[in-house]
Enzyme design. Structure first.
Site, PDB file in Angstrom:
ATOM      1  N   ARG A 279       1.115  -1.627   0.024  1.00 49.35           N
ATOM      2  CA  ARG A 279       0.221  -0.434  -0.335  1.00 49.35           C
ATOM      3  C   ARG A 279       0.434   1.408   0.153  1.00 49.35           C
ATOM      4  O   ARG A 279       1.877   1.605   0.310  1.00 49.35           O
ATOM      5  CB  ARG A 279      -1.383  -0.002   1.352  1.00 49.35           C
ATOM      6  CG  ARG A 279      -2.173  -0.611   1.276  1.00 49.35           C
ATOM      7  CD  ARG A 279      -3.233  -0.297   0.155  1.00 49.35           C
ATOM      8  NE  ARG A 279      -4.793  -0.846   0.679  1.00 49.35           N
ATOM      9  CZ  ARG A 279      -4.913  -2.487  -0.429  1.00 49.35           C
ATOM     10  NH1 ARG A 279      -3.971  -2.783  -0.741  1.00 49.35           N
ATOM     11  NH2 ARG A 279      -5.824  -3.021  -0.260  1.00 49.35           N
TER      12      ARG A 279
ATOM     13  N   GLU B  51      -3.948   7.174  -4.501  1.00 49.30           N
ATOM     14  CA  GLU B  51      -4.109   6.785  -5.608  1.00 49.30           C
ATOM     15  C   GLU B  51      -5.181   7.193  -6.490  1.00 49.30           C
ATOM     16  O   GLU B  51      -6.406   7.139  -5.154  1.00 49.30           O
ATOM     17  CB  GLU B  51      -4.659   5.252  -6.043  1.00 49.30           C
ATOM     18  CG  GLU B  51      -2.945   4.615  -5.328  1.00 49.30           C
ATOM     19  CD  GLU B  51      -3.587   2.815  -4.721  1.00 49.30           C
ATOM     20  OE1 GLU B  51      -3.627   2.588  -5.523  1.00 49.30           O
ATOM     21  OE2 GLU B  51      -2.403   2.580  -4.699  1.00 49.30           O
TER      22      GLU B  51
ATOM     23  N   HIS C 287      -1.753  -0.183  -9.555  1.00 51.61           N
ATOM     24  CA  HIS C 287      -2.143  -1.153  -8.382  1.00 51.61           C
ATOM     25  C   HIS C 287      -2.645  -2.546  -9.324  1.00 51.61           C
ATOM     26  O   HIS C 287      -3.829  -2.465  -9.867  1.00 51.61           O
ATOM     27  CB  HIS C 287      -3.480  -0.422  -7.538  1.00 51.61           C
ATOM     28  CG  HIS C 287      -3.343  -1.043  -6.265  1.00 51.61           C
ATOM     29  ND1 HIS C 287      -4.031  -0.627  -5.588  1.00 51.61           N
ATOM     30  CD2 HIS C 287      -3.394  -2.031  -6.096  1.00 51.61           C
ATOM     31  CE1 HIS C 287      -4.065  -1.037  -4.287  1.00 51.61           C
ATOM     32  NE2 HIS C 287      -4.425  -1.943  -5.304  1.00 51.61           N
TER      33      HIS C 287
HETATM   34  C1  8YV Z   1      -7.270  -4.581  -5.697  1.00 49.13           C
HETATM   35  C2  8YV Z   1      -6.072  -4.762  -3.822  1.00 49.13           C
HETATM   36  O1  8YV Z   1      -6.718  -3.774  -6.271  1.00 49.13           O
HETATM   37  O2  8YV Z   1      -6.596  -6.913  -2.245  1.00 49.13           O
HETATM   38  C3  8YV Z   1      -5.816  -5.615  -2.254  1.00 49.13           C
HETATM   39  O3  8YV Z   1      -6.157  -5.497  -1.273  1.00 49.13           O
HETATM   40  O4  8YV Z   1      -5.836  -3.608  -3.148  1.00 49.13           O
HETATM   41  C4  8YV Z   1      -5.787  -5.490  -4.901  1.00 49.13           C
HETATM   42  O5  8YV Z   1      -5.449  -6.763  -4.900  1.00 49.13           O
HETATM   43  C5  8YV Z   1      -8.412  -4.116  -4.380  1.00 49.13           C
HETATM   44  O6  8YV Z   1      -8.798  -4.716  -3.881  1.00 49.13           O
HETATM   45  C6  8YV Z   1      -9.040  -4.331  -6.108  1.00 49.13           C
HETATM   46  O7  8YV Z   1     -10.520  -4.587  -6.073  1.00 49.13           O
END
Ligand code: 8YV
Length: 311
Positions: A230, A259, A277
């Protein structure tokens, strides 16, 4: 009677279709009149579908009196106030495990792209500069020292992959684990003893800006930073300053502090590889995540234990 779900962000079309087959889905992110929707529908919503990068603000959840479950299409739950969710009796579910391999693969992709200048090389060829011009030499991937911050499921999958590259692996995290890698209790020490620092820990108050000016200084002018976790774990202003001043050599980043905003300064740097991402963004993994999102919702609404409960 169909159950009403509030969808907070876009998800893969196949999941959209599956949700629409099972539920009355309201697409929050496309609504022109969100306050009007809340007036007419707030008391119908029993489930929320959201992304790991978005979660749900507790002020919005508070306006949904029948809310039972927040089903995250992702593994990260840092954007959800879990204490508050517990107090209010919401269930929170996520999609762990199914995305581990993809996220680890992307970490390796960024490591290789950065060290071997893949993006610059691609641009070089496309611009018609071969055999003119100089691309310059890259760095070895094999046999280098890799420091992984956060040796959870994803961190361990990254380590396994790096072993195949004869990487000298060390890690830092909450505790020492029974693994064949060197443990440094402190991230400064980890950074001082690796060439590539890979950030793979969950975001929390504890890990916010854990990569700061001191850590970057410890990483040193030959060191590079990879972040697939993150954006909040890295002090982005300190990272930009370190890259500009040459106190580290480069960075490969899939995540950012604000982001989808990526600082212009990073975009202008040749020793930085960025991606939007996308660590879990493959057809196969997004399908598996979709199945878990659906299974979590279905279990909740039929009174069964959630397959992947956070709370
Ligand atoms: C996804 C993420 O891009 O799993 C996570 O925590 O950040 C990523 O896999 C995101 O959640 C898409 O909805």
């Amino acid at each position: 009677m169909s159950i009403d779900i509030l969808q907070l962000c876009p998800v893969m079309p196949a999941l959209e279709a599956d949700l629409a087959k099972r539920y009355s889905v309201h697409r929050w992110f496309e609504m022109k009149d969100q306050p009007g929707f809340l007036k007419s529908h707030a008391d119908k919503i029993r489930g929320v579908v959201t992304g790991g990068h978005i979660g749900i603000p507790m002020e919005l959840a508070a306006q949904l009196p029948k809310l039972e479950i927040i089903s995250i299409n992702g593994v990260g739950y840092d954007k959800i106030d879990l204490n508050e969710a517990r107090k209010r009796g919401y269930r929170v579910a996520n999609t762990p495990d199914v995305l581990t391999a993809d996220v680890a693969d992307l970490a390796l992709g960024l490591i290789i792209a950065l060290a071997r200048q893949l993006v610059l090389a691609d641009n070089h060829v496309r611009a018609g500069n071969w055999p003119k011009g100089e691309l310059g030499l890259g760095h070895r991937v094999t046999g280098r020292r890799y420091g992984i911050f956060g040796l959870g499921r994803i961190g361990q999958a990254i380590a396994t992959r790096l072993q195949a590259f004869d990487g000298k692996i060390s890690y830092s995290g909450r505790r020492k684990l029974d693994v064949p890698y060197t443990f440094y209790p402190d991230i400064n020490e980890l950074a001082a003893n690796c060439d590539v620092l890979v950030i793979a820990a969950a975001a929390s108050a504890e890990t916010k800006h854990v990569v700061n000016t001191d850590v970057l200084k410890a990483l040193g002018p030959n060191g590079s930073l990879i972040n697939i976790a993150r954006g909040s774990l890295v002090d982005e202003a300190a990272l930009i300053a370190a890259l500009q001043g040459g106190s580290i050599s480069g960075a490969g980043l899939d995540v950012f502090e604000d982001e989808p905003r990526v600082p212009e300064a990073l975009i202008g740097m040749k020793n930085v590889v960025v991606s939007p991402h996308i660590a879990s963004a493959t057809h196969e993994t997004r399908r598996a995540m979709a199945d878990l999102v659906l299974a979590n919702l279905e279990a909740q609404f039929s009174g069964k234990p959630l397959p992947a409960a956070v709370v």
